[in-house]
Design an enzyme around this catalytic site. Structure first.
Site, mmCIF file in Angstrom:
data_model
loop_
_atom_site.group_PDB
_atom_site.id
_atom_site.type_symbol
_atom_site.label_atom_id
_atom_site.label_comp_id
_atom_site.label_asym_id
_atom_site.label_seq_id
_atom_site.Cartn_x
_atom_site.Cartn_y
_atom_site.Cartn_z
ATOM 1 C CB THR A 1 -38.790 42.895 33.594
ATOM 2 O OG1 THR A 1 -38.105 41.655 33.530
ATOM 3 C CG2 THR A 1 -38.670 43.506 34.963
ATOM 4 C CB THR B 1 -32.974 45.580 29.505
ATOM 5 O OG1 THR B 1 -33.735 44.424 29.859
ATOM 6 C CG2 THR B 1 -33.916 46.675 29.028
ATOM 7 C CE LYS C 1 -37.325 44.007 29.040
ATOM 8 N NZ LYS C 1 -36.652 43.805 30.304
ATOM 9 C CD GLU D 1 -30.879 39.672 34.960
ATOM 10 O OE1 GLU D 1 -30.229 40.726 34.884
ATOM 11 O OE2 GLU D 1 -31.931 39.548 35.591
#
Length: 199
Positions: free
Chosen positions: A76, A39, A65, A159
């Site tokens: 996640t 993602t 992921k 991120e």
């Protein structure tokens, strides 16, 4: 897709995707499968290990992921581990739980949680190596080698991440105490700020 929290995924899209994935199934498609589950990941995460035992050789592979919202305990993250040894489900579950505690459940990126997480382990038996109690340590070692690399890659691909830090807690009387101390440090915004600033 992990989807938007609170918004139902289209079941028809899921069914169509499963049908397309099944039609494309082959030994050469693992990298495309890894690309498909990404993602916000900045790079694909795959790992494999070859395990030599007195009963023969078996292999462990995996893909994950996840790059943010990894707290607590995966969030996640999606993880898929495969093994070509023959393993009874309870033994595989025991090894996966032991390995996950120290790898996927020990990482943090931004301290944020989510509603979606999983890690699967599947064993095909294709190598014909039968895992019994004597070979259990080899199974756990193979799963751990792959899981450690994947877990570190998740943090490395966080991120906005510019640093990768490992926190080691020494001298605790119980694992849970060490884990709590390490997690407190790892999730501290003050510590993150100092590390980012090179202080």
């Amino acid at each position: 897709s992990t989807g938007v929290i609170g918004v139902d995924l289209s079941l028809q899209k899921v069914q169509d995707g499963v049908a397309r994935a099944l039609a494309a199934l082959s030994r050469e498609e693992h990298h495309n499968a890894e690309l498909a589950i990404m993602t916000t990941d900045p790079f694909p995460k795959e790992a494999a290990d070859k395990v030599e035992t007195s009963a023969g050789t078996f292999h462990v592979g995996g893909m994950t992921k996840g790059s943010g919202m990894i707290e607590p305990l995966m969030a996640t993250m999606l993880g898929f581990l495969t093994c070509d040894a023959q393993v009874e489900p309870e033994m595989l579950r025991k090894a996966l739980a032991a390995v996950t505690r120290d790898t996927f459940n020990a990482i943090t990126v931004d301290g944020e949680c989510s509603t979606n997480d999983t890690v699967f382990a599947m064993a095909s038996g294709a190598s014909e190596v039968v895992i019994d109690e004597s070979l259990y340590p080899a199974l756990e070692a193979g799963l751990r080698a792959v899981s450690e690399k994947l877990a570190i890659d998740i943090v490395r691909g966080g991120e906005g991440a510019t640093k990768l830090v490992a926190v080691r807690a020494l001298g605790a009387k119980e694992w849970a105490h060490a884990e709590r101390a390490a997690r407190t440090i790892a999730n501290s915004l003050l510590v993150k700020t100092a590390v980012h600033g090179g202080d």
